[in-house]
Design a protein around this motif. Structure first.
Motif, PDB file in Angstrom:
ATOM      1  N   VAL A 109      -0.164   0.799   3.370  1.00 36.14           N
ATOM      2  CA  VAL A 109      -0.219   1.544   2.121  1.00 36.14           C
ATOM      3  C   VAL A 109       1.102   1.316   1.390  1.00 36.14           C
ATOM      4  O   VAL A 109       2.170   1.588   1.942  1.00 36.14           O
ATOM      5  N   SER A 110       1.027   0.787   0.183  1.00 33.29           N
ATOM      6  CA  SER A 110       2.225   0.642  -0.640  1.00 33.29           C
ATOM      7  C   SER A 110       2.574   1.993  -1.225  1.00 33.29           C
ATOM      8  O   SER A 110       1.687   2.774  -1.584  1.00 33.29           O
ATOM      9  N   GLY A 111       3.878   2.269  -1.309  1.00 32.58           N
ATOM     10  CA  GLY A 111       4.287   3.556  -1.844  1.00 32.58           C
ATOM     11  C   GLY A 111       5.773   3.653  -2.086  1.00 32.58           C
ATOM     12  O   GLY A 111       6.466   2.636  -2.199  1.00 32.58           O
ATOM     13  N   GLU A 115      10.670   1.105  -3.187  1.00 34.35           N
ATOM     14  CA  GLU A 115       9.311   0.593  -3.005  1.00 34.35           C
ATOM     15  C   GLU A 115       9.195   0.222  -1.533  1.00 34.35           C
ATOM     16  O   GLU A 115      10.017  -0.539  -1.009  1.00 34.35           O
ATOM     17  N   VAL A 116       8.205   0.776  -0.864  1.00 29.30           N
ATOM     18  CA  VAL A 116       8.033   0.558   0.569  1.00 29.30           C
ATOM     19  C   VAL A 116       6.563   0.336   0.904  1.00 29.30           C
ATOM     20  O   VAL A 116       5.681   0.585   0.071  1.00 29.30           O
ATOM     21  N   VAL A 117       6.349  -0.091   2.126  1.00 31.04           N
ATOM     22  CA  VAL A 117       4.996  -0.103   2.684  1.00 31.04           C
ATOM     23  C   VAL A 117       5.008   0.752   3.937  1.00 31.04           C
ATOM     24  O   VAL A 117       5.977   0.744   4.698  1.00 31.04           O
ATOM     25  N   GLY A 136      11.609  -3.958   1.360  1.00 31.75           N
ATOM     26  CA  GLY A 136      12.365  -5.210   1.270  1.00 31.75           C
ATOM     27  C   GLY A 136      12.087  -5.887  -0.046  1.00 31.75           C
ATOM     28  O   GLY A 136      11.579  -6.998  -0.086  1.00 31.75           O
ATOM     29  N   GLY A 137      12.382  -5.213  -1.122  1.00 30.74           N
ATOM     30  CA  GLY A 137      12.063  -5.729  -2.446  1.00 30.74           C
ATOM     31  C   GLY A 137      10.741  -5.157  -2.907  1.00 30.74           C
ATOM     32  O   GLY A 137      10.372  -4.033  -2.553  1.00 30.74           O
ATOM     33  N   CYS A 138      10.017  -5.918  -3.656  1.00 26.85           N
ATOM     34  CA  CYS A 138       8.723  -5.488  -4.179  1.00 26.85           C
ATOM     35  C   CYS A 138       7.742  -5.234  -3.039  1.00 26.85           C
ATOM     36  O   CYS A 138       7.602  -6.059  -2.139  1.00 26.85           O
ATOM     37  N   PHE A 139       7.065  -4.095  -3.088  1.00 30.88           N
ATOM     38  CA  PHE A 139       6.132  -3.785  -2.005  1.00 30.88           C
ATOM     39  C   PHE A 139       4.960  -4.745  -1.937  1.00 30.88           C
ATOM     40  O   PHE A 139       4.331  -4.898  -0.900  1.00 30.88           O
ATOM     41  N   ALA A 171      -3.337   3.208  -7.212  1.00 30.20           N
ATOM     42  CA  ALA A 171      -4.386   2.393  -6.591  1.00 30.20           C
ATOM     43  C   ALA A 171      -4.260   0.906  -6.914  1.00 30.20           C
ATOM     44  O   ALA A 171      -4.506   0.060  -6.045  1.00 30.20           O
ATOM     45  N   TYR A 172      -3.842   0.561  -8.119  1.00 24.90           N
ATOM     46  CA  TYR A 172      -3.796  -0.860  -8.470  1.00 24.90           C
ATOM     47  C   TYR A 172      -2.696  -1.623  -7.729  1.00 24.90           C
ATOM     48  O   TYR A 172      -2.678  -2.854  -7.729  1.00 24.90           O
ATOM     49  N   HIS A 173      -1.779  -0.922  -7.053  1.00 26.48           N
ATOM     50  CA  HIS A 173      -0.747  -1.577  -6.249  1.00 26.48           C
ATOM     51  C   HIS A 173      -1.224  -1.885  -4.834  1.00 26.48           C
ATOM     52  O   HIS A 173      -0.606  -2.693  -4.143  1.00 26.48           O
ATOM     53  N   GLN A 174      -2.285  -1.252  -4.408  1.00 23.87           N
ATOM     54  CA  GLN A 174      -2.772  -1.452  -3.045  1.00 23.87           C
ATOM     55  C   GLN A 174      -3.487  -2.795  -2.954  1.00 23.87           C
ATOM     56  O   GLN A 174      -4.284  -3.148  -3.813  1.00 23.87           O
TER      57      GLN A 174
END
Length: 179
Positions: A33-35, A59-61, A13-16, A144-147
């Motif tokens: 988990v963002s991915g 972009e999902v979670v 739904g937009g940016c994870f 990793a830096y997105h988690q």
């Protein structure tokens, strides 16, 4: 003591970063988990590649939740009210197919529930819901830096301007579902 009934949900739904921060506050959510998923190119995409809009990924979670605490349906209601499901390939200033509103189902039951929820939620929106409902394909974890991005970067501009207000809205609308 009740045994946990762990299930997976995969949502975009937009940016994870936004969806992750919101769903982390929900009772029954065990892990996020963002991915990326939904793309057509081979291999594991990078954030830069996904942001180009050329990979087809969203972009999902990927959410591991205890269905004995929160149902898939209730999780989808929180999701549908935490972003704008009526804008095609856009959430605020984030524009492109990678920011599409999408529910990736893991089984037929999830597909049916997603279809029901999107129909039920339609009455609350002035414009038609454009949320895609698709079968999950290969899920790739983001770098990793997105988690746990919001928790680690709350004062960053995007976080304070976009995510913090979404969390305030969540706390008002879904106080009964918060940890």
């Amino acid at each position: 003591m009740t045994t946990k009934k762990l299930e997976l949900a995969t949502l975009g739904g937009g940016c994870f970063w936004c969806i992750e921060a919101i769903l982390k506050e929900i009772k029954g959510v065990e892990k996020i988990v963002s991915g990326y998923t939904g793309g057509t190119v081979p291999g594991t995409p990078t954030y830069k590649e996904v942001c180009s809009g050329l990979t087809g990924h969203a972009e999902v979670v990927q959410v591991t939740f205890d269905a004995n605490i929160i149902s898939y349906k209730d999780l989808l209601v929180v999701f549908m009210t935490s972003h704008d499901p009526t804008t095609l390939n856009r959430q605020g200033g984030d524009i492109g197919t990678q920011y599409r509103s999408v529910i990736y189902y893991h089984n037929d039951s999830q597909k049916q529930i997603a279809e029901i929820v999107t129909k039920e939620m339609a009455q609350y929106y002035e414009n038609p819901i454009v949320t895609e409902i698709s079968e999950i394909g290969v899920f790739h974890s983001a770098e990793a830096y997105h988690q746990d991005y919001y928790a680690n970067n709350t004062t960053q501009g995007y976080c304070s301007a976009v995510i913090t207000p979404k969390l305030s809205k969540l706390r008002k609308m879904h106080a009964d579902k918060l940890k």
